[in-house]
Design an enzyme around this catalytic site. Structure first.
Site, PDB file in Angstrom:
ATOM      1  N   GLU A   8     -27.886  28.938  16.983  1.00 10.44           N
ATOM      2  CA  GLU A   8     -27.365  28.015  15.986  1.00 10.44           C
ATOM      3  C   GLU A   8     -27.404  28.699  14.626  1.00 10.44           C
ATOM      4  O   GLU A   8     -28.466  28.795  14.010  1.00 10.44           O
ATOM      5  CB  GLU A   8     -28.166  26.710  15.945  1.00 10.44           C
ATOM      6  N   GLU A  22     -34.665  23.300  21.372  1.00  7.17           N
ATOM      7  CA  GLU A  22     -35.681  23.370  20.304  1.00  7.17           C
ATOM      8  C   GLU A  22     -36.963  22.659  20.741  1.00  7.17           C
ATOM      9  O   GLU A  22     -37.570  21.908  19.959  1.00  7.17           O
ATOM     10  CB  GLU A  22     -35.127  22.784  19.007  1.00  7.17           C
TER      11      GLU A  22
END
Length: 588
Positions: free
Chosen positions: A233, A156
């Site tokens: 995710e 991320e």
């Protein structure tokens, strides 16, 4: 090996959809790895995914740990033996609601350290870590006959920075050490995230979300129109902060989003499949304007509970998966037995201030230095100095308190200074501590708890303890004695009988209990306020009466037949030195 053909994955020449679940080996006792992996496979998943926390594997610079709960090689071998593929996310930073996002605290010993960018001193530390870690993973790659099919470059990153030189460096650091499996990045699905965190078009971009799959994948397709859709995710639950309600996400909502993703032909990784536990001092924290530490439990309200039990969500998700692929008929492991051992009385105590010489050596310093400069990663740190008097109604100010300080004057408790509410201006507010110093002076002691370094966002550079100084009014105080208290070994403590009435002072309480058979159990601490629990020398984690966590999970492998030792380091005192070992968890 795993490759990409158009918008499909191909493994060893055959099309494959990756159906994966996240299991963090470092949040599960090794004795339970097989149980969790079998349940993952029985749910219809073909892959297990895990982060790799740098701070667990290199707790001190140059000293590496790959044993016990840190034995990543054994975890990967076990997954392979069960016929599962493995996705590894060994980026220096992992987030994961894990202490400092997996970065080692010793990085903060250097004031000028820059994190997650092409800062040469930082890259040198990454290189030294990768020299050791990646050498262990190369033999386990699918290109070498192992189960690892893919690895992540960074985590991320677009929500943190946009240094493409850094991303390229990490990529080449992996390739140069023999990593020749599919590489990918994972980010949120906003423009800024995908612009900052990807290495398009050369590296596969994946995205993370919990809902609105059409919107999320639509944005990913804007940047990557002709590669497989991957939700790296899928947030089918969420984590908890102290003082907030336990997060719950209904199965029906999760099932609808999953069904839509599978209709779209996407590959999915459940984050989490099984959350596990933030044992010890490894919980992280968030701070996007307010500091919020994560609780000890990482239950996450997902397919398996914190103690590894199958949930209604597991059953519902398996039914959806069975619509799109054949679910292998696997006999599920029996539920892990839960035990109600009843009350345990803690009969002995050792006061912290009487025990300092048994736990630590004093350090003399002009200024109250933070933990990291003193080589300490986690736990507590005590600052003590002499204050001249007389002084009347003078405000005590700490610049900056990281994260929660207990203040004592001549050993008498004065109050708590917390990171979120402390005002360092000379004006006196209702929640400030105001001291009266007698003519002969007094001893000021400040015990600071590191409640977990920030694991996400722009405030990640988060040294602990007292980071700048302590003032009475406008005057800084100097000449301190400092005791580092990582609490990694309590064996030297000497206990006395518990006293019926005790002053409010941090105290270790000890009790023993006998069992005939070890089973999972849950430590309930009614009447206790805040502290840390140890079972047979193992740090279970933090407890705090503000909830939502009301019990601490004790896996059976941490117990032993016969006598067991329970130690509580209680900061504020308790109503009765008794706890309960019950057969169920409580999250409110």
């Amino acid at each position: 090996m795993l490759s990409i053909s158009g918008n499909k994955f191909v493994f060893n020449g055959k099309p494959i959809r990756i159906l994966s679940g996240a299991l963090h080996y470092f949040r599960i006792v090794p004795e339970y790895w097989r149980d969790c992996l079998l349940k993952l496979k029985a749910c219809g998943l073909n892959t297990v995914e895990t982060y790799v926390p740098w701070n667990l594997h290199e707790p001190k610079e140059g000293q590496f740990n790959f044993e016990g709960i840190a034995d990543i090689e054994q975890f990967i071998h076990l997954a392979g033996e069960l016929g599962l593929h493995v996705i590894i996310r060994p980026s220096p930073y992992i987030c994961a609601e894990w202490e400092f996002g997996g970065l080692p605290a010793w990085l903060l010993k250097e004031d000028n350290m820059r994190l997650r960018c092409a800062h040469r001193p930082y890259l040198d530390k990454v290189d030294a870590y990768y020299d050791v870690l990646l050498a262990k993973l190369v033999p386990l790659l699918c290109t070498n006959g192992g189960p690892i099919i893919a690895m992540q470059i960074e985590n991320e990153y677009g929500s943190y920075g946009n240094d493409k030189n850094y991303l390229m460096y990490v990529k080449q650091a992996m390739i140069g050490r023999g990593i020749d499996v599919l590489l990918f990045t994972s980010d949120g699905y906003t423009d800024s995230n995908l612009q900052g965190g990807t290495l398009l078009p050369d590296v596969l971009a994946t995205t993370n979300f919990g809902s609105r799959p059409d919107e999320a994948f639509g944005k990913l397709l804007d940047y990557q129109p002709s590669k497989p859709l991957v939700c790296m995710e899928f947030w089918n639950g969420w984590f908890d902060h102290w003082g907030k309600k336990h997060h719950v996400r209904e199965s029906e909502d999760v099932v609808q989003v999953l069904d839509r993703m599978l209709q779209m032909g996407a590959s999915v990784n459940f984050y989490m499949f099984h959350g596990g536990t933030n044992f010890g001092f490894y919980n992280g924290a968030n701070d996007l304007g307010k500091y919020e530490p994560t609780v000890t439990s990482y239950d996450y309200d997902v397919l398996l509970s914190e103690s590894g039990d199958i949930t209604d969500k597991y059953i519902a998700i398996r039914e959806v998966i069975s619509k799109y692929t054949e679910v292998e008929a696997i006999e599920l492991p029996l539920p892990l037995p839960k035990k109600h051992y009843g009350e345990v009385r803690l009969t002995e105590q050792a006061r912290l201030f009487d025990s300092l010489a048994l736990l630590t050596n004093p350090i003399h310093s002009v200024c109250p230095e933070p933990m990291e400069r003193l080589g300490q990663n986690y736990g507590f740190i005590l600052y003590t100095t002499s204050v001249q008097g007389p002084l009347s109604q003078t405000k005590l100010a700490i610049q900056e308190v990281r994260d929660r300080a207990l203040v004592y004057l001549d050993g008498v408790f004065q109050g708590v200074i917390e990171r979120n509410t402390h005002d360092v201006t000379p004006n006196i507010l209702d929640h400030d501590i105001v001291l009266d110093i007698p003519p002969g002076g007094a001893i000021l002691s400040i015990l600071v708890e590191n409640q977990g370094r920030i694991n996400y966002g722009y405030n990640m550079k988060d040294p602990k303890g007292i980071t700048e100084g302590v003032r009475l009014g406008l005057q800084f105080l100097y000449n301190w004695t400092i005791h580092t208290l990582p609490l990694h070994d309590l064996a030297a403590l000497k206990y006395n009988d518990v006293q019926a009435t005790s002053p409010i002072t941090p105290t270790f309480y000890r009790g023993v209990f006998l069992i005939d058979e070890a089973g999972d159990t849950f430590l309930k601490l009614d009447g206790w306020i805040k502290g840390v629990a140890f079972i047979n020398g193992f740090n279970l984690g933090r407890y705090w009466d503000i909830g939502p966590q009301k019990t601490l999970y004790i896996p059976a492998p941490l117990l032993r037949e016969g006598e067991n030792e329970l130690v509580l380091f209680e900061l504020h005192g308790m109503k009765n030195p008794v706890v309960l070992l019950q057969d169920y968890a409580e999250l409110e």
